[in-house]
Design a protein around this motif. Structure first.
Motif, short mmCIF file in Angstrom:
data_model
loop_
_atom_site.label_atom_id
_atom_site.label_comp_id
_atom_site.label_asym_id
_atom_site.label_seq_id
_atom_site.Cartn_x
_atom_site.Cartn_y
_atom_site.Cartn_z
N SER A 268 8.51 -0.79 33.46
CA SER A 268 9.69 -0.55 32.62
C SER A 268 10.34 -1.83 32.12
N THR A 269 10.14 -2.95 32.85
CA THR A 269 10.78 -4.21 32.45
C THR A 269 9.91 -5.04 31.52
N VAL A 270 8.69 -4.58 31.25
CA VAL A 270 7.78 -5.31 30.37
C VAL A 270 7.72 -4.58 29.02
N SER A 271 7.85 -5.33 27.95
CA SER A 271 7.90 -4.75 26.62
C SER A 271 6.66 -3.93 26.31
N LYS B 105 7.21 -16.35 36.44
CA LYS B 105 6.71 -15.04 36.01
C LYS B 105 7.78 -13.98 36.17
N ASN B 106 8.52 -14.03 37.29
CA ASN B 106 9.55 -13.03 37.57
C ASN B 106 10.72 -13.11 36.60
N THR B 107 10.96 -14.29 36.03
CA THR B 107 12.10 -14.44 35.10
C THR B 107 11.66 -14.41 33.65
N GLU B 108 10.41 -14.04 33.40
CA GLU B 108 9.87 -14.07 32.04
C GLU B 108 10.62 -13.13 31.10
N VAL B 109 11.01 -11.95 31.61
CA VAL B 109 11.70 -10.97 30.76
C VAL B 109 13.02 -11.54 30.25
N ILE C 118 -4.59 5.75 19.84
CA ILE C 118 -4.40 4.65 20.77
C ILE C 118 -2.93 4.62 21.18
N PHE C 119 -2.67 4.63 22.48
CA PHE C 119 -1.31 4.73 22.99
C PHE C 119 -0.91 3.48 23.77
N ALA C 120 0.38 3.20 23.76
CA ALA C 120 0.98 2.21 24.66
C ALA C 120 2.31 2.78 25.10
N GLY C 121 2.69 2.56 26.38
CA GLY C 121 3.94 3.17 26.83
C GLY C 121 4.52 2.51 28.06
N ASN C 122 5.82 2.71 28.22
CA ASN C 122 6.51 2.40 29.48
C ASN C 122 7.67 3.37 29.63
N ASP C 123 8.36 3.32 30.76
CA ASP C 123 9.38 4.33 31.04
C ASP C 123 10.69 4.09 30.29
N THR C 124 10.92 2.87 29.80
CA THR C 124 12.19 2.58 29.12
C THR C 124 12.11 2.74 27.61
N GLN C 125 10.95 2.42 27.04
CA GLN C 125 10.81 2.51 25.58
C GLN C 125 10.02 3.73 25.14
N GLY C 126 9.37 4.40 26.09
CA GLY C 126 8.66 5.62 25.76
C GLY C 126 7.23 5.37 25.35
N LEU C 127 6.82 6.00 24.25
CA LEU C 127 5.41 6.01 23.84
C LEU C 127 5.29 5.53 22.41
N ARG C 128 4.28 4.71 22.14
CA ARG C 128 3.93 4.32 20.77
C ARG C 128 2.46 4.68 20.55
#
Length: 1015
Positions: free
Chosen positions: A154-157, A752-756, A184-194
């Motif tokens: 969820s924290t990764v774009s 790496k942990n502070t990359e976002v 072709i799909f890409a998704g996460n829990d915060t931005q949903g599905l593309r």
């Protein structure tokens, strides 16, 4: 709290369960270590074809061979391979079980009974290629990989997942695996599905939009899009291979077609209102395909009212692989309609007209009582139906009523990008029926299908300089005329007066546009371009002539409905050695076209405008290109024409198309005061829209006042970046910010942990730069106080410095977006441009003219007060003007002006090094300015007499004898109008070659000769 930022694996586990428990997909397993993973799992597909579909072993074997052959043939690229596979999936594989037997079709997918197919997923599918890759989830139907999904925590774009999919399609990775993939799909829990297709750029990945009860955005839209029936329906009915691009439907297109299908089943017409720029043409294609495929007796006729739209429709359908016939005349249209084939036609509505009709009512009644001329069940699509319904004032809808009467049994479906106005609603509803589906402008902006629009009104005041002279002129010219004749002449004089007084106004608008191209974001880059809408063809030609004297000379084009014909001017010559309007238009176009056809010239100009915006910056139009789905997109629209209603809305939507990320808005600059209510969100249709079916806010056009919008963007950008930095601990010094955004920069894990956080800082800083650049010169006008302006300037500098510090501390190379560099450049240019814009007291004279004609003192005193009080500002202003003049003249005499350029650099260096006192500097720069404007002959031999000879002398190593030899050769062989005429040019070059004996040298000297007025 434990779910916040959960690892990707947990998201993937949940999605895998969702596919099994809620969507009913089988689980094939974790294929991380499985050998020979393929996009065609032959064991599964063979069992399905043999056991479920009942095909014999021989047919199955041959079908598999053909499918594998198509999937693995990437010699023409992934697009071609994917298209070939799609044809086999969509229409089946034609094979013979044995030689001599009839051909049979093996259907790889049961489209008619979706639930009879075998749906399954596999995760961590390792695919071996030049470089191995492992998609998170692969969707298989009957063992064929039709979908691929990349999931992120969820924290990764979500953009990371999209880019991963794009990289995987490259030849050096696992390109062959994508030959069967349709979604072709890409998704996460915060931005949903593309979602997208093969070859879809990141910015065009789409998001679904539909009501649902599930709160988690990723789960919600997986349940919608990957529902077994929906998944196959999208692949079957909503994919196009269109001229090198694979396209897939947006949600509004899907639901628009679905709603239309229900109307078609009931043989009921209606109107599809999808706002400009949202892809109505694709809706037409998908709906037409569905109708023809599901009704063997159906035929489709697409009607427009513009020839260019008729051509565009033919092109779009043909490129999408759908055969369509464009009728050539009214007779041809009727002949085609009377035959059962072709099944798809396009035509202009004017082809339904007849010129010999006296009693129109009786004519229509006769048509209505006659049987329909069309064979089969006809469905008529009417593009821009609000306009086609009443094609012009004289027609008053007669053509449309004739069409409706002739095709009495047809079903009419209207397409429009604008809502119906009250004035046209009744007749439109009579012809088409009610709305089938709507997709309004604000919905498209919200869904990021089109861009919002920013509006700016500019006033060019006009005044009559001498009414007495006008009266005197009129009295002299009207001696001997009676009152009636004087009255008629006054009417014409009124028109003439507007034309004559308009010259300075047009010049001011040209200067205004040139200024914008130098200082506005995108316009001063290689990606932005503009359209100027003129009030008439004559005005368009005048604009074009004026732009030929500017830096836009070779970067603008004239696109109107005019085509030169000698009949236009046969009665125009007045004997006064002046050009009439028609003569001016004829002469402008004759010179412009240079013997080619108007159509070829316009096609070339439009192609450059779309594909090479750096080389075609501006199109000057009147009516063309302002409507129709294939009008070229641009960033700025300059309106100098009275427009209203649908025409106005369609025109302004030329700038709302998506483009690269640095295009955030479409800009409208209005010189005609078309929008009088700019205080709030301006609505073109507020007073006239019919709100019987829709709320007012649904149809408001979201034009924003430029300063109000700019202030809001800047405030929001500052607030967002402030909130991002709020958690930094006191004392909030550099070390504290580095700890927050980098952790320990020497620890790779902490980085790496502070990359976002860092990525958000970079993104927000870029947004702040853009917001600040757009309004920095007008902060007070936007409503900021003096103290607020000072505070904002300091805060902007702070955050930019912070960004640079964090970038350096983290050791990262920031992925600079093109717009950021443009914005920084724009800030510098804008400040300089403000000075140069204020040099308006010079009138028509340039600063160089004033120096040459009046001296340096008058030139300095002519500068605006804000400049002449600052010695550096005066110096830089003069230097910029001298530099511009050198650049303009360099093509005439490269060697001479290169020396002038070096002298200018030396004078500037001396000034900046304080090696020269100010008064001496002014003398030197004044002398240089004079030499730039009128080259000195002091150092030229007396035998060199003319400017052309001097240019040759300077560029031939100061060899006077050779220069005169070249000059004589040119004068001896040049023929009239040789420029641009290859045979005539080659005659001159042949003579030059006899002297120079070097092809490159011939081309160089010929290029200089062409620029000499003497030749």
């Amino acid at each position: 709290m434990n779910d916040v930022g959960q690892i990707e694996r947990k998201t993937q586990n949940r999605v895998v369960r969702l596919f099994g428990d809620s969507l009913g997909y089988s689980y094939l397993g974790d294929w991380h270590d499985r050998a020979n993973n393929s996009n065609i799992e032959e064991g599964i597909l063979s069992a399905y074809l043999r056991d479920k579909r009942g095909y014999g072993d021989n047919l199955v074997k041959k079908a598999l061979y053909q499918l594998n052959k198509a999937a693995n043939n990437l010699s023409e690229g992934l697009y071609a391979a994917n298209g070939n596979v799609y044809q086999l999936l969509r229409y089946g594989v034609k094979v013979k079980a044995h030689a001599g037997e009839n051909t049979e079709t093996v259907h790889l997918i049961d489209w008619e009974n979706p639930l009879e197919n075998e749906f399954a997923i596999a995760e961590e599918v390792t695919v071996y290629g030049m470089h191995d890759k492992r998609p998170d989830i692969v969707l298989y139907v009957n063992g064929i990989a039709l979908g691929i999904m990349e999931l992120k925590r969820s924290t990764v774009s979500i953009g990371n997942g999209i880019r991963q999919n794009i990289v995987n399609q490259r030849r050096e990775f696992i390109q062959p695996f994508f030959s069967t993939v349709q979604l072709i799909f890409a998704g996460n829990d915060t931005q949903g599905l593309r979602y997208g297709a093969i070859g879809t750029p990141e910015k065009y990945y789409l998001k679904w939009k539909e009501d649902g009860d599930v709160e988690n955005l990723l789960d919600k839209y997986l349940l919608k899009m990957c529902d077994k029936e929906r998944f196959l329906e999208i692949i079957r009915d909503f994919i196009l291979f269109d001229g090198g691009k694979k396209k897939i439907c947006r949600p509004h297109q899907y639901f628009g077609v679905k709603a239309s299908q229900e109307h078609v089943k009931r043989r009921e017409g209606g109107i599809i209102w999808h706002t400009q720029g949202s892809g109505k043409s694709l809706v037409m294609v998908w709906l037409a395909k569905w109708i023809l495929e599901n009704n063997p007796n159906a035929r489709v006729l697409i009607v427009t009212d513009r020839d260019e739209l008729d051509k565009q429709i033919e092109r779009v359908f043909n490129e999408a692989g759908e055969k369509i016939v464009r009728t050539s005349s009214g007779r041809d249209l009727i002949r085609q309609l009377e035959q059962p084939l072709p099944r798809m036609l396009c035509s202009l509505i004017h082809k339904f007209g007849r010129k010999d009709v006296n009693d129109f009512k009786a004519y229509v009644k006769e048509l209505e009582e006659s049987p329909s001329i069309a064979a089969g069940e006809l469905f008529v699509f009417v593009d821009e139906c609000h306009r086609t319904n009443k094609t012009d004032k004289e027609d008053n809808g007669k053509l449309h009523r004739t069409m409706k009467a002739m095709l009495s049994s047809a079903v009419f479906i209207g397409f429009t990008g604008t809502p119906l106005l009250k004035s046209g609603k009744q007749t439109s509803l009579e012809v088409f029926g009610r709305y089938i589906h709507t997709y309004k402008f604000n919905e498209a902006v919200e869904d990021e299908v089109v861009l919002d629009l920013v509006y700016e009104a500019r006033d060019i005041d006009q005044k009559i300089t001498s009414q007495d002279k006008i009266d005197e002129w009129f009295e002299v010219k009207t001696r001997g005329l009676n009152d009636f004749q004087k009255s008629e002449l006054k009417k014409k004089w009124g028109t003439m007066q507007r034309v004559l007084s308009g010259k300075s106004r047009l010049e001011k608008i040209v200067s205004d546009i040139i200024f914008d191209f130098n200082v506005k974001p995108r316009l001063n880059s290689d990606f932005g371009n503009a359209i100027l809408v003129a009030g008439s063809i004559y005005e368009a030609c005048r604009y074009f002539e004026l732009f030929q004297k500017t830096e836009m000379k070779d970067k603008c084009a004239l696109i109107t409905s005019y085509s030169p014909n000698t009949q236009d001017i046969t009665t125009e010559d007045t004997g006064e050695n002046t050009e009439t309007e028609k003569e001016f238009m004829y002469n402008t176009y004759t010179q412009l076209l240079g013997g080619t056809s108007t159509e070829k010239y316009e096609d070339k100009a439009k192609a450059k405008f779309i594909k090479e915006p750096a080389n075609m910056k501006l199109l000057i139009v009147v009516d063309k290109l302002l409507t129709g789905f294939d009008a070229p997109p641009c960033t700025y629209l300059y309106i100098d024409k009275s427009m209203q209603d649908h025409g106005l809305f369609q025109a302004i939507c030329r700038v709302n198309r998506l483009d690269s990320e640095d295009k955030e808005f479409g800009y409208i600059v209005d010189y005609k005061d078309l929008f009088r209510k700019v205080e709030d969100a301006v609505s073109v249709y507020t007073s006239e829209l019919d709100y019987d079916d829709f709320e007012k806010e649904d149809v408001d056009v979201l034009l924003k006042d430029r300063l109000e919008k700019g202030k809001e963007r800047l405030d929001n950008a500052l607030e967002e970046i402030y909130m991002l930095c709020e958690p930094v601990e006191p004392p909030k010094d550099s070390l504290a910010y580095i700890r927050y955004f980098c952790g320990n920069p020497e620890n790779e894990d902490e980085l790496k942990n502070t990359e976002v956080q860092r990525n958000m800082l970079y993104k927000m800083a870029a947004a702040l730069i853009r917001a600040y650049a757009n309004i920095s010169a007008e902060m007070e006008e936007a409503g900021f106080t003096e103290s607020e302006i000072k505070d904002i300037n300091e805060r902007v500098n702070f955050y930019l410095n912070l960004r640079d510090e964090i970038k350096n501390a983290s050791g990262e190379t920031l992925d600079m977006k093109p717009y950021e560099a443009d914005m920084r450049h724009m800030i510098d240019t804008f400040i300089q441009a403000e000075d140069s814009r204020e040099i308006s007291p010079f009138g028509d004279m340039t600063l160089i003219d004033i120096i040459v004609n009046s001296g340096i003192a008058d030139a300095v005193s002519s500068l605006p007060k804000g400049i002449r009080g600052d010695r550096d500002a005066v110096a830089e202003t003069i230097e910029n003007n001298v530099r511009k003049k050198i650049i303009e003249k360099k093509v005439v005499d490269p060697a001479y002006y290169e020396r002038m350029s070096e002298l200018l650099k030396e004078i500037i260096r001396e000034r900046k090094d304080k090696a020269i006192i100010y008064e001496e500097y002014l003398k030197k720069i004044a002398e240089l300015a004079k030499n730039v404007d009128k080259p000195s002959s002091d150092s030229v031999p007396s035998i060199i007499k003319t400017n052309a000879q001097r240019a040759l002398y300077n560029n031939l190593g100061k060899n006077a004898e050779l220069a005169l030899q070249i000059h004589d050769a040119i004068m001896r062989t040049k023929r009239a109008d040789f420029r641009g005429d290859k045979p005539k040019e080659n005659e001159i070059k042949a003579e030059l070659y006899k002297i120079l004996q070097d092809k490159d040298e011939v081309e160089r000297i010929f290029g200089i000769a062409v620029e000499q007025h003497e030749y």
